[in-house]
Design a protein around this motif. Structure first.
Motif, PDB file in Angstrom:
ATOM      1  N   LEU A 131      -8.633  54.880  94.488  1.00 59.46           N
ATOM      2  CA  LEU A 131      -7.807  54.220  95.492  1.00 59.46           C
ATOM      3  C   LEU A 131      -7.780  54.982  96.809  1.00 59.46           C
ATOM      4  O   LEU A 131      -7.733  56.214  96.826  1.00 59.46           O
ATOM      5  CB  LEU A 131      -6.374  54.070  94.977  1.00 59.46           C
ATOM      6  N   SER A 132      -7.794  54.256  97.900  1.00 56.85           N
ATOM      7  CA  SER A 132      -7.577  54.808  99.237  1.00 56.85           C
ATOM      8  C   SER A 132      -6.975  53.690 100.083  1.00 56.85           C
ATOM      9  O   SER A 132      -7.660  53.052 100.884  1.00 56.85           O
ATOM     10  CB  SER A 132      -8.881  55.316  99.851  1.00 56.85           C
ATOM     11  N   VAL A 133      -5.688  53.462  99.861  1.00 58.73           N
ATOM     12  CA  VAL A 133      -4.991  52.323 100.449  1.00 58.73           C
ATOM     13  C   VAL A 133      -3.803  52.831 101.253  1.00 58.73           C
ATOM     14  O   VAL A 133      -3.016  53.651 100.768  1.00 58.73           O
ATOM     15  CB  VAL A 133      -4.491  51.359  99.349  1.00 58.73           C
ATOM     16  N   GLY A 134      -3.654  52.361 102.480  1.00 57.91           N
ATOM     17  CA  GLY A 134      -2.514  52.726 103.291  1.00 57.91           C
ATOM     18  C   GLY A 134      -2.647  54.110 103.895  1.00 57.91           C
ATOM     19  O   GLY A 134      -3.757  54.614 104.119  1.00 57.91           O
ATOM     20  N   THR A 135      -1.511  54.740 104.153  1.00 59.22           N
ATOM     21  CA  THR A 135      -1.486  56.024 104.857  1.00 59.22           C
ATOM     22  C   THR A 135      -0.858  57.102 103.984  1.00 59.22           C
ATOM     23  O   THR A 135       0.085  56.831 103.231  1.00 59.22           O
ATOM     24  CB  THR A 135      -0.682  55.925 106.163  1.00 59.22           C
ATOM     25  N   PRO A 136      -1.341  58.340 104.083  1.00 61.53           N
ATOM     26  CA  PRO A 136      -0.715  59.449 103.357  1.00 61.53           C
ATOM     27  C   PRO A 136       0.518  59.949 104.096  1.00 61.53           C
ATOM     28  O   PRO A 136       0.818  59.528 105.218  1.00 61.53           O
ATOM     29  CB  PRO A 136      -1.819  60.513 103.324  1.00 61.53           C
ATOM     30  N   ALA A 137       1.224  60.869 103.466  1.00 58.13           N
ATOM     31  CA  ALA A 137       2.363  61.515 104.107  1.00 58.13           C
ATOM     32  C   ALA A 137       1.888  62.398 105.251  1.00 58.13           C
ATOM     33  O   ALA A 137       0.713  62.793 105.302  1.00 58.13           O
ATOM     34  CB  ALA A 137       3.127  62.348 103.085  1.00 58.13           C
ATOM     35  N   PRO A 138       2.765  62.748 106.199  1.00 55.19           N
ATOM     36  CA  PRO A 138       2.381  63.695 107.249  1.00 55.19           C
ATOM     37  C   PRO A 138       1.868  65.000 106.638  1.00 55.19           C
ATOM     38  O   PRO A 138       2.319  65.422 105.573  1.00 55.19           O
ATOM     39  CB  PRO A 138       3.697  63.921 108.014  1.00 55.19           C
TER      40      PRO A 138
END
Length: 260
Positions: A131-138
């Motif tokens: 999976l590589s969906v959306g944005t990670p945390a800062p």
């Protein structure tokens, strides 16, 4: 094994209301030893668990650990505040060793002004995905602090800390309260809540908690009640870096940031 639900990424929850009371603030301060800005997690606790559960079914939730917490403050919560909280899973990212879910949380006052924003990172151990969906945390610092710390403080962790913190925060995850449940999750026994450790560390890190605009850390290793938490603090251009260690010298909180 059931899979993650990618369709929930970016979908905000309905708002939930929470009343900040003197009794609630006092119970939290009593559990961690002093008033703490980390109390900001309390109004969000139930909603974070509910939103996380929309992305990962129960058989996967049994494998989750708290990866990191990142809190951004605009003003402290005060007695009498009636706040509105909403949350969303904003990212799902797979690794060879597991999958990271990132949950973004916003807390607003009765006028709609943002009081704080939080990023909760959960790590699903042994559940690798592509999976590589959306944005990670800062991003948090990748390298440990350099040089000598400006101060060091050691706090004993009482045997009853997990129960007191669970009651004050609303986090009754059984790995913090029941030895059998903790061992079934692959732990040696009951462990202290990561957020309790962060709140206790804040006593050493923050000269004036009212001035903090960001407080963050990575939970790198569990610590048991009855152990001691040693916090080492370094000054930097925006505030402080910090790390926490158990009595054996293992890092339990890493990549710590406290910014004014």
């Amino acid at each position: 094994m059931a899979s993650f639900d990618e369709s929930v990424v970016g979908r905000w929850s309905d708002e939930r209301r929470f009343d900040v009371t003197a009794e609630g603030l006092a119970a939290y301060a009593d559990a961690v030893g002093s008033p703490s800005p980390v109390y900001a997690v309390v109004p969000t606790m139930e909603l974070v668990f509910a939103v996380a559960g929309t992305a990962a079914p129960a058989d996967l939730r049994a494998r989750v650990v708290h990866g990191q917490q990142d809190l951004f403050f605009h003003r402290p919560l005060r007695v009498g505040d009636r706040v509105a909280v909403r949350a969303a899973v904003v990212g799902l990212h797979g690794k060879r060793s597991g999958t990271v879910a990132t949950i973004r949380v916003q807390t607003r006052d009765a006028r709609g002004e943002l009081l704080n924003e939080q990023y909760v990172t959960e790590f699903y151990r042994g559940v690798p995905t592509g999976l590589s969906v959306g944005t990670p945390a800062p991003a948090l610092p990748a390298e440990p602090p350099a040089g000598e710390p400006v101060r060091t403080a050691t706090h004993p962790l009482p045997a009853d800390l997990p129960r007191r913190y669970a009651d004050a925060s609303g986090d009754h995850n059984p790995i913090h309260l029941d030895d059998g449940a903790a061992r079934a999750a692959g732990l040696p026994g009951v462990i202290v809540h990561g957020l309790a450790s962060l709140a206790i560390a804040g006593r050493a890190v923050l000269p004036d908690a009212a001035d903090v605009s960001r407080l963050s850390c990575r939970f790198t290793r569990p610590i048991a009640p009855g152990d001691t938490l040693t916090t080492r603090v370094w000054a930097n251009e925006r505030g402080y870096r910090f790390e926490c260690h158990d009595s054996a010298g293992a890092t339990v909180l890493g990549a710590g940031l406290a910014e004014a």
